[in-house]
Design a protein around this motif. Structure first.
Motif, PDB file in Angstrom:
ATOM      1  N   PHE A 227      49.495  -1.145  52.273  1.00  0.00           N
ATOM      2  CA  PHE A 227      48.230  -1.564  51.679  1.00  0.00           C
ATOM      3  C   PHE A 227      47.084  -1.195  52.611  1.00  0.00           C
ATOM      4  CE2 PHE A 227      49.605  -5.086  54.279  1.00  0.00           C
ATOM      5  CZ  PHE A 227      48.441  -5.566  54.875  1.00  0.00           C
ATOM      6  N   PHE A 228      45.919  -0.993  52.013  1.00  0.00           N
ATOM      7  CA  PHE A 228      44.709  -0.659  52.751  1.00  0.00           C
ATOM      8  C   PHE A 228      43.667  -1.744  52.504  1.00  0.00           C
ATOM      9  CE2 PHE A 228      46.823   3.339  51.771  1.00  0.00           C
ATOM     10  CZ  PHE A 228      46.775   4.010  52.988  1.00  0.00           C
ATOM     11  N   VAL A 229      42.932  -2.083  53.551  1.00  0.00           N
ATOM     12  CA  VAL A 229      41.880  -3.104  53.448  1.00  0.00           C
ATOM     13  C   VAL A 229      40.540  -2.442  53.693  1.00  0.00           C
ATOM     14  CG1 VAL A 229      40.941  -5.212  54.470  1.00  0.00           C
ATOM     15  CG2 VAL A 229      43.415  -4.967  54.175  1.00  0.00           C
ATOM     16  N   GLY A 230      39.551  -2.816  52.891  1.00  0.00           N
ATOM     17  CA  GLY A 230      38.221  -2.247  53.098  1.00  0.00           C
ATOM     18  C   GLY A 230      37.248  -2.674  52.022  1.00  0.00           C
ATOM     19  N   ARG A 231      36.112  -1.944  51.984  1.00  0.00           N
ATOM     20  CA  ARG A 231      35.066  -2.213  50.995  1.00  0.00           C
ATOM     21  C   ARG A 231      34.783  -0.938  50.209  1.00  0.00           C
ATOM     22  NH1 ARG A 231      33.134  -5.718  55.296  1.00  0.00           N
ATOM     23  NH2 ARG A 231      32.978  -7.848  54.491  1.00  0.00           N
ATOM     24  N   VAL A 232      34.421  -1.105  48.936  1.00  0.00           N
ATOM     25  CA  VAL A 232      34.137   0.044  48.087  1.00  0.00           C
ATOM     26  C   VAL A 232      32.838   0.697  48.538  1.00  0.00           C
ATOM     27  CG1 VAL A 232      33.624   0.836  45.758  1.00  0.00           C
ATOM     28  CG2 VAL A 232      35.373  -0.925  46.126  1.00  0.00           C
ATOM     29  N   ASN A 233      32.933   1.982  48.865  1.00  0.00           N
ATOM     30  CA  ASN A 233      31.750   2.767  49.197  1.00  0.00           C
ATOM     31  C   ASN A 233      31.121   3.314  47.924  1.00  0.00           C
ATOM     32  OD1 ASN A 233      30.235   5.310  49.750  1.00  0.00           O
ATOM     33  ND2 ASN A 233      30.823   4.974  51.872  1.00  0.00           N
ATOM     34  N   THR A 234      31.916   4.048  47.140  1.00  0.00           N
ATOM     35  CA  THR A 234      31.438   4.664  45.903  1.00  0.00           C
ATOM     36  C   THR A 234      32.590   4.739  44.919  1.00  0.00           C
ATOM     37  OG1 THR A 234      29.965   6.083  47.214  1.00  0.00           O
ATOM     38  CG2 THR A 234      30.319   6.714  44.912  1.00  0.00           C
ATOM     39  N   ILE A 235      32.310   4.384  43.666  1.00  0.00           N
ATOM     40  CA  ILE A 235      33.327   4.553  42.631  1.00  0.00           C
ATOM     41  C   ILE A 235      32.812   5.538  41.597  1.00  0.00           C
ATOM     42  CG2 ILE A 235      32.548   2.459  41.410  1.00  0.00           C
ATOM     43  CD1 ILE A 235      35.518   2.177  40.458  1.00  0.00           C
ATOM     44  N   GLY A 236      33.615   6.555  41.325  1.00  0.00           N
ATOM     45  CA  GLY A 236      33.278   7.548  40.325  1.00  0.00           C
ATOM     46  C   GLY A 236      34.018   7.279  39.034  1.00  0.00           C
ATOM     47  N   GLU A 237      34.048   8.292  38.170  1.00  0.00           N
ATOM     48  CA  GLU A 237      34.677   8.104  36.861  1.00  0.00           C
ATOM     49  C   GLU A 237      36.176   7.883  36.980  1.00  0.00           C
ATOM     50  OE1 GLU A 237      35.067  10.431  32.540  1.00  0.00           O
ATOM     51  OE2 GLU A 237      33.891  11.297  34.188  1.00  0.00           O
ATOM     52  N   VAL A 241      35.993   5.845  46.661  1.00  0.00           N
ATOM     53  CA  VAL A 241      35.994   6.001  48.112  1.00  0.00           C
ATOM     54  C   VAL A 241      35.899   4.621  48.734  1.00  0.00           C
ATOM     55  CG1 VAL A 241      34.810   6.927  50.136  1.00  0.00           C
ATOM     56  CG2 VAL A 241      34.902   8.271  48.028  1.00  0.00           C
ATOM     57  N   ILE A 242      36.814   4.327  49.657  1.00  0.00           N
ATOM     58  CA  ILE A 242      36.865   3.033  50.335  1.00  0.00           C
ATOM     59  C   ILE A 242      36.523   3.216  51.810  1.00  0.00           C
ATOM     60  CG2 ILE A 242      38.309   1.036  50.916  1.00  0.00           C
ATOM     61  CD1 ILE A 242      37.918   1.319  47.930  1.00  0.00           C
ATOM     62  N   ASN A 243      35.654   2.368  52.336  1.00  0.00           N
ATOM     63  CA  ASN A 243      35.442   2.268  53.785  1.00  0.00           C
ATOM     64  C   ASN A 243      36.522   1.340  54.326  1.00  0.00           C
ATOM     65  OD1 ASN A 243      33.054   3.552  53.044  1.00  0.00           O
ATOM     66  ND2 ASN A 243      31.867   2.539  54.634  1.00  0.00           N
ATOM     67  N   LEU A 244      37.455   1.891  55.069  1.00  0.00           N
ATOM     68  CA  LEU A 244      38.597   1.114  55.537  1.00  0.00           C
ATOM     69  C   LEU A 244      38.273   0.335  56.805  1.00  0.00           C
ATOM     70  CD1 LEU A 244      41.446   3.767  55.111  1.00  0.00           C
ATOM     71  CD2 LEU A 244      40.862   1.902  53.547  1.00  0.00           C
ATOM     72  N   GLY A 252      37.884   1.971  59.971  1.00  0.00           N
ATOM     73  CA  GLY A 252      39.103   2.770  60.031  1.00  0.00           C
ATOM     74  C   GLY A 252      39.042   4.078  59.274  1.00  0.00           C
ATOM     75  N   GLY A 253      37.815   4.565  58.990  1.00  0.00           N
ATOM     76  CA  GLY A 253      37.671   5.825  58.268  1.00  0.00           C
ATOM     77  C   GLY A 253      37.517   5.620  56.774  1.00  0.00           C
ATOM     78  N   TYR A 254      37.597   6.736  56.034  1.00  0.00           N
ATOM     79  CA  TYR A 254      37.393   6.712  54.583  1.00  0.00           C
ATOM     80  C   TYR A 254      38.679   7.089  53.862  1.00  0.00           C
ATOM     81  CZ  TYR A 254      32.491   6.910  56.031  1.00  0.00           C
ATOM     82  OH  TYR A 254      31.292   6.661  56.631  1.00  0.00           O
ATOM     83  N   TRP A 255      38.820   6.542  52.677  1.00  0.00           N
ATOM     84  CA  TRP A 255      40.006   6.801  51.853  1.00  0.00           C
ATOM     85  C   TRP A 255      39.550   7.039  50.423  1.00  0.00           C
ATOM     86  CZ3 TRP A 255      43.234   2.740  49.043  1.00  0.00           C
ATOM     87  CH2 TRP A 255      44.432   3.288  48.568  1.00  0.00           C
ATOM     88  N   LEU A 256      39.790   8.250  49.929  1.00  0.00           N
ATOM     89  CA  LEU A 256      39.492   8.621  48.547  1.00  0.00           C
ATOM     90  C   LEU A 256      40.793   8.591  47.765  1.00  0.00           C
ATOM     91  CD1 LEU A 256      37.817   9.897  46.219  1.00  0.00           C
ATOM     92  CD2 LEU A 256      38.227  12.123  47.304  1.00  0.00           C
ATOM     93  N   VAL A 257      40.794   7.872  46.641  1.00  0.00           N
ATOM     94  CA  VAL A 257      42.035   7.724  45.877  1.00  0.00           C
ATOM     95  C   VAL A 257      41.728   7.718  44.380  1.00  0.00           C
ATOM     96  CG1 VAL A 257      41.900   5.199  46.116  1.00  0.00           C
ATOM     97  CG2 VAL A 257      44.091   6.255  45.523  1.00  0.00           C
ATOM     98  N   LYS A 258      42.597   8.372  43.613  1.00  0.00           N
ATOM     99  CA  LYS A 258      42.475   8.326  42.162  1.00  0.00           C
ATOM    100  C   LYS A 258      42.776   6.908  41.668  1.00  0.00           C
ATOM    101  CE  LYS A 258      43.885  13.131  41.305  1.00  0.00           C
ATOM    102  NZ  LYS A 258      44.971  14.012  40.772  1.00  0.00           N
TER     103      LYS A 258
END
Length: 388
Positions: A227-237, A241-244, A252-258
């Motif tokens: 699991f990853f913990v963080g805050r939503v940076n930007t949500i697209g369609e 992108v999560i700020n971890l 802890g960097g950025y995580w882009l996920v479908k």
């Protein structure tokens, strides 16, 4: 056993950086042997960034192998030097001094009890690691108040024999934070976990989290045990992108996920409450991110986020980690971005690079992790060696 003891004595005398592998445990400790007695050792340890990260008492019985030379150790030597040169933040240095007149395990436990410090203990009876505080010590036993950051209502007091202990971690970054925050953490009211798992609910919750900037936890489809913990940076369609934040509450960097690659989003849990405490403590200490990390990147929700992130990674040949939808996870860099496909060069053990590269269709990529510390350190090392 004698060969292991001899190796540890040799490491102590030569002040050699070593990897210590454990029996039945995946965790490998990297560090310097500080002292050896008849039952075990104290090893000062380093994290993956090269920062000193407390120490561990290990009994000989749990040590499977001591490694003196390897690519991994070469990489760690580089990272340790870099962490010093870049003045990485650390509040996990070992401060306790030990002597050989008394058993090391007793000294570790006595110091932890006197300092009311959190430690992590491996119980050899059930092969479980438990965090908590030492409450009492007798000739052959000690009392231990367990602290479970995932279930705050579970805090049993246990009695353990000295000979049931496999290892004790102490004075590391996370344990130091927990010690500092324990007074507050013990006042937290346990909460019921609140999570969603349908695609519609996940999208709704992520949009809400973007607006409120609440801390969330996400389980990916690729590995629901992770699991990853963080805050939503930007949500697209179709992606987010999560700020971890890492286990110590730092960026802890950025995580882009479908969105379709997300199995579950948790918006309320005991662990999230603990992590919020760590984040606030880091802010008060002024250590929200390590030097060199940029935690202020912004993205446009109207863009195709995968196109945007991957094209930038290609332009600057940044090291990134991809999770492919066949469950394969790869780390490396992009040499060519073709809109619908990329040429990706795998990097193994930080220094071994696939010069030919592999063609990957963008549709095969479910996740992209980027601008995290390990990737930046790998990239810096590759550039210093002329590989990038």
């Amino acid at each position: 056993m004698n060969s292991i003891v001899n190796d540890l004595q040799f490491a102590l005398q030569r002040k050699a950086l070593v990897n210590v592998y454990q029996v039945k445990q995946d965790v490998v400790y990297t560090g310097y042997v500080d002292i050896v007695d008849g039952a075990g050792i104290i090893l000062t340890t380093f994290d993956d960034s090269g920062s000193e990260d407390g120490a561990v008492y290990l009994t000989f019985d749990v040590i499977e192998f001591v490694e003196f030379e390897s690519d991994d150790l070469d990489n760690m030597r580089y990272r340790i030097e870099n962490a010093t040169a870049e003045h990485f933040f650390t509040f996990g240095r070992m401060t306790t001094e030990f002597d050989q007149k008394r058993p090391l395990i007793r000294q570790v436990l006595e110091t932890a009890m006197a300092d009311e410090a959190t430690v992590m203990v491996l119980d050899r009876k059930n092969n479980q690691l438990q965090e908590g505080e030492v409450t009492q010590i007798s000739d052959r036993q000690f009392g231990f108040q367990v602290f479970n950051k995932f279930h705050l209502d579970q805090h049993p007091k246990v009695i353990m024999n000295f000979d049931e202990v496999g290892l004790i971690e102490f004075e590391g970054k996370e344990l130091t934070l927990q010690t500092a925050a324990m007074g507050y953490l013990q006042t937290l009211t346990p909460v019921k976990k609140v999570a969603v798992s349908s695609l519609t609910d996940i999208a709704t919750v992520l949009h809400q989290a973007e607006q409120t900037q609440q801390l969330i936890s996400i389980n990916p489809v690729a590995d629901e045990g992770m699991f990853f913990v963080g805050r939503v940076n930007t949500i697209g369609e179709n992606s987010v992108v999560i700020n971890l934040v890492d286990m110590t509450g730092q960026f802890g960097g950025y995580w882009l996920v479908k969105l379709t690659a997300i199995a579950q989003v948790t918006v309320q849990s005991d662990y999230l409450a603990v992590m919020k405490t760590y984040i606030n403590l880091d802010k008060a200490l002024g250590v929200v991110s390590q030097p060199g990390l940029n935690d202020e990147r912004l993205f446009d929700s109207n863009d195709d986020l995968f196109q945007e992130v991957l094209s930038q990674a290609s332009k600057f040949q940044r090291v990134i980690r991809l999770q492919l939808n066949d469950d394969e996870s790869v780390t490396g860099y992009i040499s060519k971005f073709g809109g619908n496909e990329i040429i990706f060069h795998l990097v193994e053990q930080e220094t071994v690079v696939d010069k030919v590269g592999t063609l990957i269709d963008l549709g095969e990529i479910d996740e992209v992790a980027f601008d995290y510390l390990d990737a930046l350190l790998t990239e810096k090392q590759l550039r210093s060696q002329g590989e990038l």
